[in-house]
Design an enzyme around this catalytic site. Structure first.
Site, mmCIF file in Angstrom:
data_model
loop_
_atom_site.group_PDB
_atom_site.id
_atom_site.type_symbol
_atom_site.label_atom_id
_atom_site.label_comp_id
_atom_site.label_asym_id
_atom_site.label_seq_id
_atom_site.Cartn_x
_atom_site.Cartn_y
_atom_site.Cartn_z
ATOM 1 N N ASP A 111 0.812 -1.214 0.000
ATOM 2 C CA ASP A 111 0.000 0.000 0.000
ATOM 3 C C ASP A 111 0.848 1.267 0.000
ATOM 4 O O ASP A 111 1.988 1.273 0.467
ATOM 5 C CB ASP A 111 -0.919 0.020 1.223
ATOM 6 C CG ASP A 111 -1.917 -1.119 1.209
ATOM 7 O OD1 ASP A 111 -2.263 -1.582 0.109
ATOM 8 O OD2 ASP A 111 -2.336 -1.541 2.306
ATOM 9 N N ILE A 112 0.248 2.350 -0.475
ATOM 10 C CA ILE A 112 0.949 3.631 -0.567
ATOM 11 C C ILE A 112 1.435 4.108 0.796
ATOM 12 O O ILE A 112 2.491 4.747 0.904
ATOM 13 C CB ILE A 112 0.034 4.690 -1.229
ATOM 14 C CG1 ILE A 112 0.833 5.937 -1.593
ATOM 15 C CG2 ILE A 112 -1.166 5.021 -0.352
ATOM 16 C CD1 ILE A 112 0.082 6.905 -2.473
#
Length: 235
Positions: A111-112
């Site tokens: 995930d970012i």
């Protein structure tokens, strides 16, 4: 061929079109069915193509997306540049070549707002090992949390939760210290760890992947990358 781990489906189609695949000694054609006991082999040229493909591990910082770039954010592949290559004590490591960016894709998401080990590869066989539905490979994460977790909640993190209407596979979750958990998973649903923690009353404030199978992040600095070594295997 993909089920046997020989290559990805896309690669299989390309190899068949080029006449590089044989079923029981006969050249294969697209759409051909093969029995489970059939002998499938690749032409030497196809095998050489596969050995030339590279696999890279990157210590992805927070703020980079794993896949396609999104508005306002860069993708992780943009970090694969000569100046970001980490050689460490491995003075024999190959040097960056721009050809290694062709077809280079992440094998699994990160995930970012997460950091740590991200695998990028040109080799469909590696991607399938890591992200296939039946992949046996463990992924290990260090997760910093806030909130209270009792024994029942810890037991649920290990086994008993469901996401998106499906029961999660058993995990290995344990405390590292008073605010950090170790998660070892064999699957990777979207934002899985964060959602699992929310279900037992925890909030994730930091998440770092440190291992995929037998390949570890080790001393790789944040924002830098290296080639997977010839003696390294994911399992």
């Amino acid at each position: 061929m993909a089920d046997r781990g020989m290559c990805s489906r896309r690669e299989a189609d390309a190899f068949i079109e080029r006449g590089w695949v044989y079923v029981n000694g006969q050249k294969a054609v697209l759409g051909q069915k093969a029995s489970p006991t059939a002998k499938i082999t690749l032409h030497r040229t196809a095998r050489e193509k596969q050995t030339q493909r590279v696999t890279i591990i990157l210590n992805k910082p927070v703020g980079y997306v794993s896949g396609q770039a999104e508005k306002g954010y860069k993708n992780a592949v943009s970090l694969i540049q000569a100046q970001n290559q980490f050689r460490g004590r491995n003075k024999n490591a190959p040097r960056f070549d721009a050809s290694h960016l062709r077809g280079l894709a992440p094998a699994g998401r990160l995930d970012i707002d997460s950091q740590g080990l991200l695998v990028l590869t040109q080799d469909g066989r590696i991607a399938r090992q890591l992200i296939g539905e039946d992949s046996p490979i463990e992924k290990e994460y260090l997760v910093r949390v806030t909130g209270h977790l009792d024994e029942r909640g810890l037991a649920l993190l290990n086994h008993g939760l469901s996401l998106d209407g499906e029961a999660l596979r058993p995990a290995k979750v344990s405390w590292l210290n008073e605010d950090q958990l170790r998660f070892i998973l064999r699957e990777g649903k979207k934002r899985q760890i964060r959602r699992m923690c929310e279900m037992v009353g925890l909030k994730v404030v930091g998440l770092k992947r440190v291992r995929m199978g037998n390949v570890v992040l080790g001393d790789l600095p944040e924002g830098q990358w290296r080639y997977v070594r010839p003696n390294e295997r994911f399992f």
